[in-house]
Scaffold this active site. Structure first.
Site, PDB file in Angstrom:
ATOM      1  N   TYR A  11     -35.363 -23.312 -16.268  1.00 44.41           N
ATOM      2  CA  TYR A  11     -35.410 -23.711 -17.689  1.00 44.41           C
ATOM      3  C   TYR A  11     -35.702 -25.210 -17.844  1.00 44.41           C
ATOM      4  O   TYR A  11     -36.732 -25.599 -18.408  1.00 44.41           O
ATOM      5  CB  TYR A  11     -34.074 -23.317 -18.321  1.00 44.41           C
ATOM      6  CG  TYR A  11     -33.768 -23.847 -19.701  1.00 44.41           C
ATOM      7  CD1 TYR A  11     -34.697 -23.765 -20.733  1.00 44.41           C
ATOM      8  CD2 TYR A  11     -32.519 -24.407 -19.973  1.00 44.41           C
ATOM      9  CE1 TYR A  11     -34.384 -24.226 -22.008  1.00 44.41           C
ATOM     10  CE2 TYR A  11     -32.192 -24.854 -21.236  1.00 44.41           C
ATOM     11  CZ  TYR A  11     -33.125 -24.775 -22.247  1.00 44.41           C
ATOM     12  OH  TYR A  11     -32.806 -25.235 -23.492  1.00 44.41           O
ATOM     13  N   LEU A  33     -37.623 -19.041  -6.524  1.00 42.66           N
ATOM     14  CA  LEU A  33     -37.570 -17.962  -7.526  1.00 42.66           C
ATOM     15  C   LEU A  33     -36.281 -17.142  -7.436  1.00 42.66           C
ATOM     16  O   LEU A  33     -36.251 -16.000  -7.890  1.00 42.66           O
ATOM     17  CB  LEU A  33     -38.805 -17.046  -7.435  1.00 42.66           C
ATOM     18  CG  LEU A  33     -40.150 -17.735  -7.692  1.00 42.66           C
ATOM     19  CD1 LEU A  33     -41.293 -16.712  -7.662  1.00 42.66           C
ATOM     20  CD2 LEU A  33     -40.172 -18.473  -9.025  1.00 42.66           C
ATOM     21  N   GLY A  36     -35.369 -18.706 -10.911  1.00 42.37           N
ATOM     22  CA  GLY A  36     -36.477 -19.137 -11.761  1.00 42.37           C
ATOM     23  C   GLY A  36     -37.510 -18.031 -11.975  1.00 42.37           C
ATOM     24  O   GLY A  36     -37.390 -16.932 -11.434  1.00 42.37           O
ATOM     25  N   SER A  72     -25.942 -23.050 -10.310  1.00 38.72           N
ATOM     26  CA  SER A  72     -25.371 -23.739 -11.482  1.00 38.72           C
ATOM     27  C   SER A  72     -24.422 -22.904 -12.335  1.00 38.72           C
ATOM     28  O   SER A  72     -24.229 -23.212 -13.513  1.00 38.72           O
ATOM     29  CB  SER A  72     -26.502 -24.290 -12.350  1.00 38.72           C
ATOM     30  OG  SER A  72     -27.260 -23.222 -12.859  1.00 38.72           O
ATOM     31  N   TYR A 136     -18.802 -26.281  -8.544  1.00 41.69           N
ATOM     32  CA  TYR A 136     -20.127 -26.655  -9.042  1.00 41.69           C
ATOM     33  C   TYR A 136     -20.154 -28.156  -9.336  1.00 41.69           C
ATOM     34  O   TYR A 136     -20.998 -28.899  -8.807  1.00 41.69           O
ATOM     35  CB  TYR A 136     -20.464 -25.847 -10.301  1.00 41.69           C
ATOM     36  CG  TYR A 136     -21.636 -26.398 -11.067  1.00 41.69           C
ATOM     37  CD1 TYR A 136     -22.913 -26.403 -10.516  1.00 41.69           C
ATOM     38  CD2 TYR A 136     -21.468 -26.951 -12.340  1.00 41.69           C
ATOM     39  CE1 TYR A 136     -23.990 -26.934 -11.212  1.00 41.69           C
ATOM     40  CE2 TYR A 136     -22.536 -27.481 -13.039  1.00 41.69           C
ATOM     41  CZ  TYR A 136     -23.791 -27.475 -12.480  1.00 41.69           C
ATOM     42  OH  TYR A 136     -24.856 -28.017 -13.157  1.00 41.69           O
ATOM     43  N   LYS A 140     -22.079 -31.322  -7.233  1.00 39.96           N
ATOM     44  CA  LYS A 140     -23.033 -32.245  -7.885  1.00 39.96           C
ATOM     45  C   LYS A 140     -22.545 -33.688  -7.752  1.00 39.96           C
ATOM     46  O   LYS A 140     -23.337 -34.614  -7.549  1.00 39.96           O
ATOM     47  CB  LYS A 140     -23.188 -31.864  -9.364  1.00 39.96           C
ATOM     48  CG  LYS A 140     -23.982 -30.578  -9.592  1.00 39.96           C
ATOM     49  CD  LYS A 140     -25.481 -30.850  -9.531  1.00 39.96           C
ATOM     50  CE  LYS A 140     -26.300 -29.630  -9.864  1.00 39.96           C
ATOM     51  NZ  LYS A 140     -27.735 -29.926 -10.012  1.00 39.96           N
ATOM     52  N   HIS A 187     -24.362 -19.227 -21.140  1.00 40.02           N
ATOM     53  CA  HIS A 187     -24.369 -20.278 -22.170  1.00 40.02           C
ATOM     54  C   HIS A 187     -24.223 -19.728 -23.584  1.00 40.02           C
ATOM     55  O   HIS A 187     -24.702 -18.636 -23.901  1.00 40.02           O
ATOM     56  CB  HIS A 187     -25.642 -21.125 -22.043  1.00 40.02           C
ATOM     57  CG  HIS A 187     -25.653 -21.952 -20.794  1.00 40.02           C
ATOM     58  ND1 HIS A 187     -26.788 -22.307 -20.136  1.00 40.02           N
ATOM     59  CD2 HIS A 187     -24.625 -22.484 -20.076  1.00 40.02           C
ATOM     60  CE1 HIS A 187     -26.479 -23.030 -19.069  1.00 40.02           C
ATOM     61  NE2 HIS A 187     -25.167 -23.142 -19.014  1.00 40.02           N
ATOM     62  N   ARG A 219     -18.473 -29.087 -27.855  1.00 41.63           N
ATOM     63  CA  ARG A 219     -19.466 -29.525 -26.874  1.00 41.63           C
ATOM     64  C   ARG A 219     -20.536 -30.388 -27.550  1.00 41.63           C
ATOM     65  O   ARG A 219     -20.756 -30.303 -28.754  1.00 41.63           O
ATOM     66  CB  ARG A 219     -20.169 -28.300 -26.237  1.00 41.63           C
ATOM     67  CG  ARG A 219     -19.251 -27.453 -25.367  1.00 41.63           C
ATOM     68  CD  ARG A 219     -18.900 -28.163 -24.077  1.00 41.63           C
ATOM     69  NE  ARG A 219     -18.047 -27.365 -23.199  1.00 41.63           N
ATOM     70  CZ  ARG A 219     -16.725 -27.317 -23.258  1.00 41.63           C
ATOM     71  NH1 ARG A 219     -16.078 -28.007 -24.194  1.00 41.63           N
ATOM     72  NH2 ARG A 219     -16.032 -26.601 -22.403  1.00 41.63           N
ATOM     73  N   ARG A 279     -11.903 -19.105 -21.201  1.00 42.42           N
ATOM     74  CA  ARG A 279     -12.628 -18.977 -19.931  1.00 42.42           C
ATOM     75  C   ARG A 279     -12.044 -20.025 -18.978  1.00 42.42           C
ATOM     76  O   ARG A 279     -11.990 -21.201 -19.341  1.00 42.42           O
ATOM     77  CB  ARG A 279     -14.116 -19.248 -20.193  1.00 42.42           C
ATOM     78  CG  ARG A 279     -15.025 -18.873 -19.065  1.00 42.42           C
ATOM     79  CD  ARG A 279     -16.482 -18.925 -19.483  1.00 42.42           C
ATOM     80  NE  ARG A 279     -16.932 -20.277 -19.827  1.00 42.42           N
ATOM     81  CZ  ARG A 279     -18.177 -20.579 -20.155  1.00 42.42           C
ATOM     82  NH1 ARG A 279     -19.098 -19.633 -20.220  1.00 42.42           N
ATOM     83  NH2 ARG A 279     -18.519 -21.811 -20.452  1.00 42.42           N
TER      84      ARG A 279
HETATM   85  N1  UFG Z   1     -18.662 -19.831 -24.957  1.00 37.04           N
HETATM   86  C1  UFG Z   1     -18.210 -18.761 -25.702  1.00 37.04           C
HETATM   87  N2  UFG Z   1     -18.874 -17.583 -25.576  1.00 37.04           N
HETATM   88  C2  UFG Z   1     -19.942 -17.413 -24.746  1.00 37.04           C
HETATM   89  C3  UFG Z   1     -20.387 -18.510 -23.991  1.00 37.04           C
HETATM   90  C4  UFG Z   1     -19.711 -19.711 -24.113  1.00 37.04           C
HETATM   91  O1  UFG Z   1     -17.253 -18.886 -26.461  1.00 37.04           O
HETATM   92  O2  UFG Z   1     -20.479 -16.295 -24.670  1.00 37.04           O
HETATM   93  C5  UFG Z   1     -17.993 -21.127 -25.123  1.00 37.04           C
HETATM   94  C6  UFG Z   1     -17.465 -21.684 -23.825  1.00 37.04           C
HETATM   95  O3  UFG Z   1     -16.176 -21.211 -23.569  1.00 37.04           O
HETATM   96  C7  UFG Z   1     -17.520 -23.182 -24.104  1.00 37.04           C
HETATM   97  C8  UFG Z   1     -18.722 -23.341 -25.045  1.00 37.04           C
HETATM   98  O4  UFG Z   1     -18.946 -22.042 -25.582  1.00 37.04           O
HETATM   99  O5  UFG Z   1     -16.384 -23.561 -24.802  1.00 37.04           O
HETATM  100  C9  UFG Z   1     -19.969 -23.802 -24.333  1.00 37.04           C
HETATM  101  O6  UFG Z   1     -20.154 -22.964 -23.187  1.00 37.04           O
HETATM  102  P1  UFG Z   1     -21.473 -22.973 -22.327  1.00 37.04           P
HETATM  103  O7  UFG Z   1     -21.296 -21.969 -21.241  1.00 37.04           O
HETATM  104  O8  UFG Z   1     -22.666 -22.851 -23.207  1.00 37.04           O
HETATM  105  O9  UFG Z   1     -21.520 -24.429 -21.719  1.00 37.04           O
HETATM  106  P2  UFG Z   1     -20.419 -25.185 -20.850  1.00 37.04           P
HETATM  107  O10 UFG Z   1     -19.892 -26.273 -21.724  1.00 37.04           O
HETATM  108  O11 UFG Z   1     -19.449 -24.301 -20.206  1.00 37.04           O
HETATM  109  O12 UFG Z   1     -21.337 -25.665 -19.684  1.00 37.04           O
HETATM  110  C10 UFG Z   1     -21.967 -26.868 -19.657  1.00 37.04           C
HETATM  111  C11 UFG Z   1     -23.142 -26.798 -18.699  1.00 37.04           C
HETATM  112  C12 UFG Z   1     -22.655 -26.547 -17.295  1.00 37.04           C
HETATM  113  C13 UFG Z   1     -21.625 -27.569 -16.942  1.00 37.04           C
HETATM  114  C14 UFG Z   1     -20.498 -27.554 -17.931  1.00 37.04           C
HETATM  115  C15 UFG Z   1     -19.464 -28.609 -17.674  1.00 37.04           C
HETATM  116  O13 UFG Z   1     -24.006 -25.754 -19.090  1.00 37.04           O
HETATM  117  O14 UFG Z   1     -23.734 -26.652 -16.413  1.00 37.04           O
HETATM  118  O15 UFG Z   1     -21.029 -27.802 -19.229  1.00 37.04           O
HETATM  119  O16 UFG Z   1     -18.224 -28.182 -18.129  1.00 37.04           O
HETATM  120  F1  UFG Z   1     -21.098 -27.305 -15.736  1.00 37.04           F
END
Ligand code: UFG
Length: 319
Positions: A11, A33, A36, A72, A136, A140, A187, A219, A279
């Site tokens: 992405y 891949l 990807g 990731s 993870y 990094k 995500h 976030r 989570r």
């Molecule tokens: N969430 C939901 N429902 C979903 C998916 C996510 O409620 O189906 C919530 C998560 O609990 C979190 C927020 O939405 O509170 C954002 O979640 P994401 O998975 O979209 O993103 P993260 O903040 O967990 O992840 C990002 C980056 C990761 C990195 C992380 C660091 O994508 O690569 O921040 O904490 F590791």
């Protein structure tokens, strides 16, 4: 310039590769891949299907490497830490060795907010403590540490960009669109939009009892086009013997509930949401200070509105 983009079929790597091609660079994408998609490689780039441990063959003559290839998934990293250390740290060390052997002295590295873990204050500065809460983030951070050492010891020119929550889609000058399409999608925004597209029945809201104004996690969402542009600035900023670290976010936090309501407005769909357990490992709030990259490199987000980020992701989703 002659550039190598590892993970350029993913992405973020795909968008950066597309912007580099548009800027007139000669781009080679190296991707195995495993996650990807070959059609995410921009048409103007050469594609080599291989892992980063096999980079030696393509490196000679390269001016700089953009390194995205990595495992990731936070949850998977907790279940299989060895995999994350092997790929993210071991793989990168092998790449750095191959770069040294080939005389390639510049690297822009895809780091993450996960290096900070549970922050003590907001917005997070690059000088704040790094205490990752999962393998993870730890893997990094270990690469960031290695880059600092390689810069000191061998004169490597390195820039690490610590991404916060990347979302949205990018439409290149040739009209091609690059969007998020992970086989395992964790995500928030793509999961919510999949409900609007009727690919899922509902989306889970992971925890409503966080110490935030509405109880859901907050976030800092950044548009993938803005994020990618920072990589081109980072390339110019690479300086021999120096390792710089920059956060990349918009400096504003949105809760899961707020993101959901923006997605409902943008799509016109009801988007059923179901409250679920927290989570494991999710910090309550993650908001970046990106003042350093703005000050040093003149980076400015052009699509900072959450509505625009969601609208672009929605427009890119196949009907
Ligand atoms: N969430 C939901 N429902 C979903 C998916 C996510 O409620 O189906 C919530 C998560 O609990 C979190 C927020 O939405 O509170 C954002 O979640 P994401 O998975 O979209 O993103 P993260 O903040 O967990 O992840 C990002 C980056 C990761 C990195 C992380 C660091 O994508 O690569 O921040 O904490 F590791």
């Amino acid at each position: 310039m002659k550039l190598l983009v590892t993970g350029g079929a993913g992405y973020i790597g795909g968008v950066v590769a597309a912007q580099l091609v548009e800027a007139g660079h000669e781009v080679t994408v190296l991707d195995d891949l495993s996650t990807g998609h070959a059609d995410a490689v921009p048409p103007g780039a050469r594609f080599v299907e291989a892992t980063i441990t096999e980079a030696a063959d393509v490196l000679p003559g390269t001016d700089a490497v953009f390194h995205f290839a990595a495992k990731s998934l936070v949850g998977e990293s907790v279940e299989r830490p060895g995999l994350y250390w092997a790929h993210n740290l071991g793989g990168t060390l092998a790449l750095l060795d191959s770069m040294r052997a080939a005389g390639v002295g510049r690297i822009v590295f895809s780091s993450t907010a996960a290096t900070y873990g549970e922050p003590e204050r907001h917005p997070i500065l690059e000088t704040d403590p790094t205490r990752p809460t999962n393998p993870y983030g730890a893997s990094k951070l270990a690469v960031d540490t290695a880059l600092t050492a390689f810069a000191r010891l061998y004169g490597l020119a390195a820039v690490s960009l610590r991404y916060f929550n990347v979302a949205g889609a990018y439409t290149a000058a040739d009209g091609r669109t690059y969007r998020e399409r992970h086989t395992v999608e964790t995500h928030l925004i793509p999961n919510v939009l999949a409900v609007a597209r009727r690919l899922r029945e509902s989306v889970g809201v992971f925890g409503t009892d966080y110490p935030t104004p509405d109880g859901t996690c907050v976030r800092d969402y950044i548009h993938v086009a803005d994020l990618a542009r920072a990589h081109l600035l980072a390339l110019d900023a690479c300086s021999e013997g120096e390792h710089r670290i920059y956060n990349l976010g918009n400096g504003t936090g949105f809760s899961v509930t707020e993101v959901l309501s923006v997605c409902r407005e943008v799509t016109g769909h009801e988007i059923p949401a179901v409250v679920r357990e927290r989570r494991p490992g999710d910090p309550a709030v993650l908001v970046a200070s990106s003042e350093k990259i703005q000050r040093d490199l003149g980076w400015k987000p052009e699509r900072a509105s959450i509505r625009e980020i969601v609208a672009d992701a929605w427009a890119a989703l196949p009907r």
